[in-house]
Scaffold this motif. Structure first.
Motif, mmCIF file in Angstrom:
data_model
loop_
_atom_site.group_PDB
_atom_site.id
_atom_site.type_symbol
_atom_site.label_atom_id
_atom_site.label_comp_id
_atom_site.label_asym_id
_atom_site.label_seq_id
_atom_site.Cartn_x
_atom_site.Cartn_y
_atom_site.Cartn_z
ATOM 1 N N UNK A 1 0.835 -1.181 0.000
ATOM 2 C CA UNK A 1 0.000 0.000 0.000
ATOM 3 C C UNK A 1 0.877 1.240 0.000
ATOM 4 N N UNK A 2 0.337 2.346 -0.461
ATOM 5 C CA UNK A 2 1.064 3.612 -0.535
ATOM 6 C C UNK A 2 0.917 4.362 0.789
ATOM 7 N N UNK A 3 1.726 5.406 0.964
ATOM 8 C CA UNK A 3 1.758 6.133 2.228
ATOM 9 C C UNK A 3 0.404 6.744 2.575
ATOM 10 N N UNK A 4 -0.330 7.249 1.584
ATOM 11 C CA UNK A 4 -1.659 7.814 1.854
ATOM 12 C C UNK A 4 -2.626 6.760 2.362
ATOM 13 N N UNK A 5 -2.503 5.553 1.815
ATOM 14 C CA UNK A 5 -3.384 4.460 2.239
ATOM 15 C C UNK A 5 -3.066 4.018 3.671
ATOM 16 N N UNK A 6 -1.774 3.910 3.977
ATOM 17 C CA UNK A 6 -1.415 3.474 5.329
ATOM 18 C C UNK A 6 -1.732 4.579 6.339
ATOM 19 N N UNK A 7 -1.632 5.818 5.898
ATOM 20 C CA UNK A 7 -2.006 6.948 6.754
ATOM 21 C C UNK A 7 -3.492 6.882 7.093
ATOM 22 N N UNK A 8 -4.302 6.632 6.092
ATOM 23 C CA UNK A 8 -5.751 6.538 6.304
ATOM 24 C C UNK A 8 -6.090 5.330 7.191
ATOM 25 N N UNK A 9 -5.412 4.207 6.956
ATOM 26 C CA UNK A 9 -5.693 2.986 7.722
ATOM 27 C C UNK A 9 -5.320 3.129 9.195
ATOM 28 N N UNK A 10 -4.290 3.920 9.481
ATOM 29 C CA UNK A 10 -3.826 4.060 10.863
ATOM 30 C C UNK A 10 -4.325 5.325 11.541
ATOM 31 N N UNK A 11 -4.728 6.304 10.743
ATOM 32 C CA UNK A 11 -5.098 7.596 11.314
ATOM 33 C C UNK A 11 -3.877 8.424 11.706
ATOM 34 N N UNK A 12 -2.718 8.056 11.176
ATOM 35 C CA UNK A 12 -1.473 8.772 11.452
ATOM 36 C C UNK A 12 -1.142 9.622 10.231
ATOM 37 N N UNK A 13 -0.896 10.911 10.430
ATOM 38 C CA UNK A 13 -0.595 11.778 9.281
ATOM 39 C C UNK A 13 0.649 11.310 8.514
ATOM 40 N N UNK A 14 0.644 11.564 7.209
ATOM 41 C CA UNK A 14 1.755 11.183 6.335
ATOM 42 C C UNK A 14 3.073 11.732 6.867
ATOM 43 N N UNK A 15 3.081 12.987 7.299
ATOM 44 C CA UNK A 15 4.310 13.610 7.800
ATOM 45 C C UNK A 15 4.855 12.863 9.015
ATOM 46 N N UNK A 16 3.966 12.389 9.869
ATOM 47 C CA UNK A 16 4.381 11.657 11.065
ATOM 48 C C UNK A 16 4.965 10.304 10.679
ATOM 49 N N UNK A 17 4.364 9.646 9.708
ATOM 50 C CA UNK A 17 4.892 8.360 9.235
ATOM 51 C C UNK A 17 6.308 8.553 8.695
ATOM 52 N N UNK A 18 6.496 9.589 7.907
ATOM 53 C CA UNK A 18 7.834 9.871 7.371
ATOM 54 C C UNK A 18 8.815 10.169 8.503
ATOM 55 N N UNK A 19 8.357 10.890 9.514
ATOM 56 C CA UNK A 19 9.206 11.189 10.671
ATOM 57 C C UNK A 19 9.592 9.896 11.399
ATOM 58 N N UNK A 20 8.633 9.010 11.622
ATOM 59 C CA UNK A 20 8.930 7.737 12.289
ATOM 60 C C UNK A 20 9.949 6.928 11.488
ATOM 61 N N UNK A 21 9.867 7.003 10.175
ATOM 62 C CA UNK A 21 10.868 6.336 9.333
ATOM 63 C C UNK A 21 12.235 6.984 9.542
ATOM 64 N N UNK A 22 12.250 8.309 9.533
ATOM 65 C CA UNK A 22 13.506 9.061 9.658
ATOM 66 C C UNK A 22 14.223 8.747 10.966
ATOM 67 N N UNK A 23 13.477 8.607 12.060
ATOM 68 C CA UNK A 23 14.111 8.362 13.361
ATOM 69 C C UNK A 23 14.262 6.872 13.659
ATOM 70 N N UNK A 24 13.835 6.016 12.733
ATOM 71 C CA UNK A 24 14.060 4.591 12.867
ATOM 72 C C UNK A 24 13.035 3.811 13.666
#
Length: 154
Positions: A1-24
């Motif tokens: 799934x794409x980032x928008x889809x996972x964002x919608x599925x979790x209720x976590x904003x796209x920017x936050x998902x990218x941040x969680x990736x950035x910090x590991x």
């Protein structure tokens, strides 16, 4: 799934998902030939785990430690218990701080009587004259990521 889809599925904003990736906290997903990130069920599960931890007001370091421990399924769970005990102590301390804050605000509110002007306001006078109690040295604040940890447990 794409980032928008996972964002919608979790209720976590796209920017936050990218941040969680950035910090590991979340592993970087594979990239499709088109360059889009491709998220798997494991990413969804990890993001939901992080969201549940954040809903319990856990700091990033606490979540990181829980993830590390979760990746060792055969290990003794005493470290998980100890982490939760530390977090619970932090929550209890914060509740005491909030109760003290409530008392102070109630006292200030009582200082105001009806029909007075702002220049005579007991609340503003109290704020101008009364020293605000600072947290004790080494005390906890409530900025995410600032929970105190026992050395060697991070």
């Amino acid at each position: 799934m794409k980032i928008g889809e996972i964002s919608k599925a979790t209720g976590i904003p796209v920017e936050t998902i990218r941040y969680y990736e950035k910090i590991g906290l979340v592993p970087e997903p594979e990239r499709q030939a088109s360059g889009y990130r491709h998220y798997r069920q494991s990413h969804l599960d990890r993001l939901l785990f992080i969201k549940r931890c954040r809903n319990l007001d856990m700091a990033q370091d606490e979540i990181r430690e829980l993830i590390r421990l979760a990746d060792q399924p055969d290990a003794d769970c005493s470290e998980v218990d100890a982490l939760l005990a530390r977090h619970l102590n932090h929550v209890r301390e914060r509740l005491r701080e909030l109760a003290n804050l409530e008392d102070t605000l109630q006292q200030l509110q009582k200082a105001c009587s009806e029909g007075r002007t702002v220049s005579e306001c007991g609340i503003l006078g109290g704020l101008a004259a009364e020293p605000v109690e600072e947290p004790s040295a080494g005390g906890h604040n409530h900025v995410p990521g600032t929970h105190h940890h026992t050395p060697g447990t991070r």
